[in-house]
Design a protein around this motif. Structure first.
Motif, PDB file in Angstrom:
ATOM      1  N   GLN A  84       0.834  -1.213   0.000  1.00  0.00           N
ATOM      2  CA  GLN A  84       0.000   0.000   0.000  1.00  0.00           C
ATOM      3  C   GLN A  84       0.862   1.254   0.000  1.00  0.00           C
ATOM      4  O   GLN A  84       0.576   2.226  -0.689  1.00  0.00           O
ATOM      5  N   ARG A  87       2.533   1.824  -3.398  1.00  0.00           N
ATOM      6  CA  ARG A  87       1.543   2.279  -4.386  1.00  0.00           C
ATOM      7  C   ARG A  87       1.130   3.737  -4.131  1.00  0.00           C
ATOM      8  O   ARG A  87       1.078   4.548  -5.052  1.00  0.00           O
ATOM      9  N   LEU A  88       0.881   4.066  -2.863  1.00  0.00           N
ATOM     10  CA  LEU A  88       0.435   5.432  -2.548  1.00  0.00           C
ATOM     11  C   LEU A  88       1.528   6.460  -2.822  1.00  0.00           C
ATOM     12  O   LEU A  88       1.246   7.585  -3.224  1.00  0.00           O
ATOM     13  N   LEU A  91       1.330   7.119  -6.522  1.00  0.00           N
ATOM     14  CA  LEU A  91       0.149   7.943  -6.819  1.00  0.00           C
ATOM     15  C   LEU A  91       0.381   9.390  -6.379  1.00  0.00           C
ATOM     16  O   LEU A  91      -0.006  10.334  -7.064  1.00  0.00           O
ATOM     17  N   ALA A  95       0.342  12.885  -8.534  1.00  0.00           N
ATOM     18  CA  ALA A  95      -0.601  13.947  -8.163  1.00  0.00           C
ATOM     19  C   ALA A  95       0.118  15.176  -7.594  1.00  0.00           C
ATOM     20  O   ALA A  95      -0.525  16.128  -7.169  1.00  0.00           O
ATOM     21  N   LYS A  96       1.451  15.131  -7.590  1.00  0.00           N
ATOM     22  CA  LYS A  96       2.288  16.220  -7.050  1.00  0.00           C
ATOM     23  C   LYS A  96       2.023  16.481  -5.565  1.00  0.00           C
ATOM     24  O   LYS A  96       2.013  17.620  -5.097  1.00  0.00           O
ATOM     25  N   LEU A  97       1.816  15.376  -4.841  1.00  0.00           N
ATOM     26  CA  LEU A  97       1.738  15.439  -3.377  1.00  0.00           C
ATOM     27  C   LEU A  97       3.041  14.857  -2.850  1.00  0.00           C
ATOM     28  O   LEU A  97       3.564  13.896  -3.425  1.00  0.00           O
ATOM     29  N   ASP A  98       3.575  15.429  -1.798  1.00  0.00           N
ATOM     30  CA  ASP A  98       4.817  14.929  -1.189  1.00  0.00           C
ATOM     31  C   ASP A  98       4.660  13.441  -0.817  1.00  0.00           C
ATOM     32  O   ASP A  98       3.826  13.109   0.033  1.00  0.00           O
ATOM     33  N   PHE A 101       4.697  12.644   2.785  1.00  0.00           N
ATOM     34  CA  PHE A 101       3.453  12.947   3.479  1.00  0.00           C
ATOM     35  C   PHE A 101       2.413  11.852   3.225  1.00  0.00           C
ATOM     36  O   PHE A 101       1.701  11.443   4.150  1.00  0.00           O
ATOM     37  N   ALA A 102       2.344  11.372   1.980  1.00  0.00           N
ATOM     38  CA  ALA A 102       1.390  10.298   1.660  1.00  0.00           C
ATOM     39  C   ALA A 102       1.665   9.072   2.529  1.00  0.00           C
ATOM     40  O   ALA A 102       0.737   8.430   3.030  1.00  0.00           O
ATOM     41  N   LEU A 106      -0.834   7.422   5.309  1.00  0.00           N
ATOM     42  CA  LEU A 106      -1.282   6.029   5.349  1.00  0.00           C
ATOM     43  C   LEU A 106      -0.970   5.397   6.704  1.00  0.00           C
ATOM     44  O   LEU A 106      -1.808   4.678   7.273  1.00  0.00           O
TER      45      LEU A 106
ATOM     46  N   HIS B  52      -5.569  11.943  -4.051  1.00  0.00           N
ATOM     47  CA  HIS B  52      -5.822  13.005  -5.041  1.00  0.00           C
ATOM     48  C   HIS B  52      -6.527  14.205  -4.414  1.00  0.00           C
ATOM     49  O   HIS B  52      -6.232  15.354  -4.753  1.00  0.00           O
ATOM     50  N   ALA B  55      -3.920  16.065  -2.480  1.00  0.00           N
ATOM     51  CA  ALA B  55      -3.045  16.829  -3.383  1.00  0.00           C
ATOM     52  C   ALA B  55      -3.704  18.161  -3.752  1.00  0.00           C
ATOM     53  O   ALA B  55      -3.063  19.218  -3.743  1.00  0.00           O
TER      54      ALA B  55
END
Lengths: 127, 127
Positions: A84, A87-88, A91, A95-98, A101-102, A106, B52, B55
């Motif tokens: 997980q 994969r995150l 993703l 999506a241009k998220l750090d 942080f993702a 999680l 998403h 983000a």
């Protein structure tokens, strides 16, 4: 969400002007306050969506927890969690998220889920 | 996501049977594994949606941070945060999500946002 208003704020960061105590007063215009309120309304909408998604996610993990307790599967599953996370992170990058942080996000959710699963298992053991 | 498989798990919680060491073997059927995989697929879909949304949320708070730095507004805003918490707790209750968790979740996000806002303010001060 109040009405847009004109406020003055002490701008410690501005390098222009020679205000007292090395600061300047910056006029925060109606236009700026209106934009701030507009942005905050969008944040509030997204937070409502996030809360509802999380509620659904916990309904599903609740069912997973019940199955795990019923069949004696362990509450935590490190192999699944590693999958997980990887994969995150992918993703998040798209999506241009750090990605850091993702991953933290999680872990934050999974910690709560494992806590629920332990509670379900204990309840199952006691019944 | 692997194929459904039949596995045996040591069920520490079962009270029936007289297996060795006080445990029983429970047959985790194909049907159960198929349901677990189906539930996990739904969790994965929701996690993609959550990432998403997050983000997008950070794109908006980034803009808020820029405005705050430009007009010298403080990175954190306790009054706004109190409002957000009370609203999210209500939404959580309606959605049957633990309000405590919703509050912890918002604090987790806001801590990251404030960290971003401080970085923007410092960058703004240095430029």
């Amino acid at each position: 969400m109040g009405k847009a208003q004109t406020v003055f704020s002490v701008n410690r960061y501005a390098r222009v002007g020679g205000g007292r105590y090395g600061t300047t007063l910056t006029r925060v215009t109606d236009q700026v306050m209106t934009e701030l309120h507009r942005l905050r309304d969008s944040i509030d909408n997204m937070d409502a969506a996030l809360v509802h998604l999380l509620a659904e996610r916990f309904k599903i993990t609740q069912r997973v927890g019940e199955l795990k307790a019923q069949y004696g599967l362990p509450p935590a599953d490190p192999a699944r969690e590693a999958q997980q996370i990887s994969r995150l992170r992918e993703l998040a990058e798209e999506a241009k998220l750090d990605p850091e942080f993702a991953e933290k996000f999680l872990n934050f959710i999974v910690a709560e889920v494992v806590r629920h699963h332990q509670a379900i298992a204990e309840h199952h053991a006691a019944s």
